[in-house]
Write an enzyme that holds these catalytic residues in place. Structure first.
Site, PDB file in Angstrom:
ATOM      1  CG  HIS A 118      -1.647   1.302   1.407  1.00 20.05           C
ATOM      2  ND1 HIS A 118      -1.158   2.307   2.230  1.00 20.05           N
ATOM      3  CD2 HIS A 118      -2.795   1.788   0.881  1.00 20.05           C
ATOM      4  CE1 HIS A 118      -1.978   3.338   2.202  1.00 20.05           C
ATOM      5  NE2 HIS A 118      -2.974   3.058   1.396  1.00 20.05           N
ATOM      6  CE1 TYR A 134      -5.575   8.876  -4.826  1.00 24.77           C
ATOM      7  CE2 TYR A 134      -4.164   9.871  -3.154  1.00 24.77           C
ATOM      8  CZ  TYR A 134      -5.388   9.775  -3.793  1.00 24.77           C
ATOM      9  OH  TYR A 134      -6.417  10.595  -3.402  1.00 24.77           O
ATOM     10  CE  LYS A 153      -7.467  15.208  -3.247  1.00 29.37           C
ATOM     11  NZ  LYS A 153      -7.783  15.575  -1.848  1.00 29.37           N
ATOM     12  CG  HIS A 172      -3.807  -8.795  -7.260  1.00 32.00           C
ATOM     13  ND1 HIS A 172      -3.400  -7.494  -7.058  1.00 32.00           N
ATOM     14  CD2 HIS A 172      -3.815  -9.373  -6.021  1.00 32.00           C
ATOM     15  CE1 HIS A 172      -3.177  -7.293  -5.776  1.00 32.00           C
ATOM     16  NE2 HIS A 172      -3.405  -8.416  -5.127  1.00 32.00           N
TER      17      HIS A 172
END
Length: 570
Positions: free
Chosen positions: A439, A447, A459, A474
């Protein structure tokens, strides 16, 4: 010094609060025990407390009543005290450290962007972040702290008891079927086959990651200020780095696992290490390029190039955010390291027995049943238990045991590899706390850089881009490890996961949302395990080259996967 003073003041306030609550608790308890006697002495002097019968013994019923009264008062105060301490202390200290560092001008010396903060000089064209980035402090993993509580450690003991039952179940069934104890691990031998190829591939990846990016960055950094065409100089070295990232680290390991037809677990080792090294190289370059640009702009004589030992330490450190130095613990507890690796192997055998007892019989026999909605629904619900066990075991084995073992060997101090994701009442909080290591990388390099590039106007688009990158990676891992593209995880992650992230947001605080989060998480694990396992067995018993010739597939259409079966109906 400001950070230390802020932290000490905050901790002293919390300590004073805790001491005050403890003193008030003791006063209330002592008061509750002394009031009856004082009231009896003041109100009726002739009355003695407690009453003493003629034989000189104290009335046992009165003592029991007093004990009950004291216990009731203590139980009344205990939940409040525990809630205050448990809820606010950790968050208070963490927020205090982060705010102190961000507000203190000297705090930037703790990060690799300290050069950017010198003389309050920061230019937009240097791609400097709007804050100092992740702050590393010495702290233990959450489970290490929780396991010191007997109530939490009992849950750990329950999982060990369940593993013992799985082992006994397998041994008893094998003894009944075979007439002897069958201590074979064919599934493990198959899943982790061709380990020499895996080791050679990893060594090639590691040596290339250690040498090529560092050499390219060093050559670029030392020649940037001397070059008459710095843009061309930077473009050339950046192009070479992209070729290395995509061509060598990106395609090389993938070709190796496909060319040597490695089994699933061996493939996962190579692919996960491939992704980890790509992320490490990006972090190393991303953190150090602004420092070199700042140094060149200020016409400094020294070029801030990290040493080889700093880069080598970063490649093994359990973090994806580069810093020249990390907080370190004073010693290495080798007993702790041994225990963590032992728990990793224990989780591996736990996963083996869970799949051997719960998954293999289910999917080995499902091909004998005609396809229907009932079969699919029952398969999903029967897959929930092994799916959840796989989720919890993967979390405990890798994010806790494996990372803590390497952190202890490297004396790496900051061990917040995860947070209390199990208490999440929203998927946005779950995504932030499940895997803090990944993260942090996505937050600072995907981000935040996206927002910097578009001047903080989009955003939602930045969040969508992060979800897309995560979903693609993934699905890439599963596609390569299982040798087929079956985008179930991509659909669940990209559509349902993203929708839950916006709908079930941080404003949901009631316990019912935690129940909803766990329910959807359980259901998602069941769907993923069921569909991917069915597809795996369908491709093993009915290869795609024979799908058009149903007679060449044991004369049965039922061996096909659910997707193929639905397609055949149309």
């Amino acid at each position: 010094m400001a950070l230390v003073s802020h932290t000490c003041c905050g901790i002293s306030q919390v300590a004073n609060t805790m001491v005050g609550e403890e003193m008030s608790l003791r006063k209330r308890l002592s008061k509750s025990s002394d009031d009856p006697e004082e009231k009896e002495d003041q109100g009726s002097p002739a009355k003695q407390a407690p009453e003493t019968p003629s034989n000189g013994q104290v009335d046992i019923r009165e003592l029991i009543a007093k004990k009950k009264q004291l216990t009731a008062e203590a139980e009344e105060l205990k939940p409040y005290f525990m809630k205050e301490v448990g809820t606010h202390f950790d968050d208070f200290v963490t927020n205090l450290i982060e705010k102190s560092v961000s507000l203190d001008s000297g705090g930037c010396a703790l990060t690799s962007f300290s050069v950017l903060g010198a003389n309050n000089h920061r230019a937009k064209d240097l791609r400097a972040p709007p804050e100092h980035g992740k702050i590393f402090v010495i702290r233990r993993s959450l489970l290490d702290e929780l396991f010191e509580v007997d109530h939490i450690r009992t849950i750990y003991h329950m999982f060990i008891a369940l593993l013992i039952l799985f082992i006994l179940s397998t041994l008893v069934v094998d003894y009944i079927d075979e007439g002897r104890l069958v201590l074979e691990f064919n599934l493990l031998y198959y899943a982790f086959g061709q380990l020499p190829v895996v080791i050679c591939t990893w060594c090639a990846m590691f040596l290339s990651t250690l040498s090529v990016p560092y050499f390219l960055f060093q050559h670029w950094a030392r020649g940037y200020s001397k070059s008459s065409h710095p843009v061309i100089h930077s473009f050339f070295h950046g192009l070479l780095l992209m070729v290395f990232q995509i061509g060598i680290l990106g395609c090389g390991p993938t070709y190796a696992v496909l060319a040597y037809t490695l089994p699933p677990a061996s493939r996962s080792i190579v692919i996960f290490e491939q992704i980890r090294m790509i992320m490490k190289v990006h972090s190393f370059v991303r953190e150090n390029v602004p420092r070199v640009l700042t140094s060149a702009k200020e016409k400094s004589r020294t070029v801030p190039v990290p040493t080889v030992s700093q880069y080598l330490y970063f490649l093994f450190a359990p973090t994806l955010i580069y810093r020249d130095n990390y907080p370190r613990t004073p010693t290495i507890r080798w007993g702790y390291v041994t225990m963590q690796f032992a728990q990793v192997f224990g989780c591996l055998f736990y996963m083996y027995y869970a799949f051997e007892r719960l998954c293999v019989p289910l999917f080995r026999n499902i091909k004998q049943e005609p396809f229907s909605a009932r079969v699919l629904v029952l398969c999903i619900f029967n897959s929930i238990l092994p799916g959840v066990l796989g989720l919890l075991l993967t979390f405990f084995a890798f994010l806790h045991c494996w990372l803590n073992a390497f952190a202890e060997m490297l004396r790496f101090g900051d061990r917040m590899f995860y947070k209390d994701w199990w208490n999440s009442t929203s998927y946005s909080n779950y995504y932030r706390t499940w895997n803090v290591v990944v993260h942090d990388w996505l937050y600072y390099y995907a981000y935040k850089d996206f927002l910097w590039f578009f001047t903080k106007r989009f955003k939602s688009a930045a969040m969508l881009a992060v979800f897309a990158v995560s979903a693609v990676v993934h699905e890439y891992v599963l596609a390569v490890c299982l040798s087929f593209f079956y985008p179930v995880l991509f659909v669940l992650f990209m559509f349902f996961g993203m929708a839950f992230n916006f709908i079930v947001n941080d404003s949901r605080k009631r316990p019912i949302w935690n129940v909803m989060m766990w329910t959807s998480l359980f259901a998602g694990q069941g769907v993923i395990l069921c569909l991917y396992s069915q597809e795996w067995y369908a491709r093993q018993h009915c290869p795609l080259k024979n799908v058009s010739q149903l007679s060449g597939c044991s004369g049965e259409v039922t061996c096909l996967s659910p997707i193929v079966r639905v397609g055949e109906q149309f």
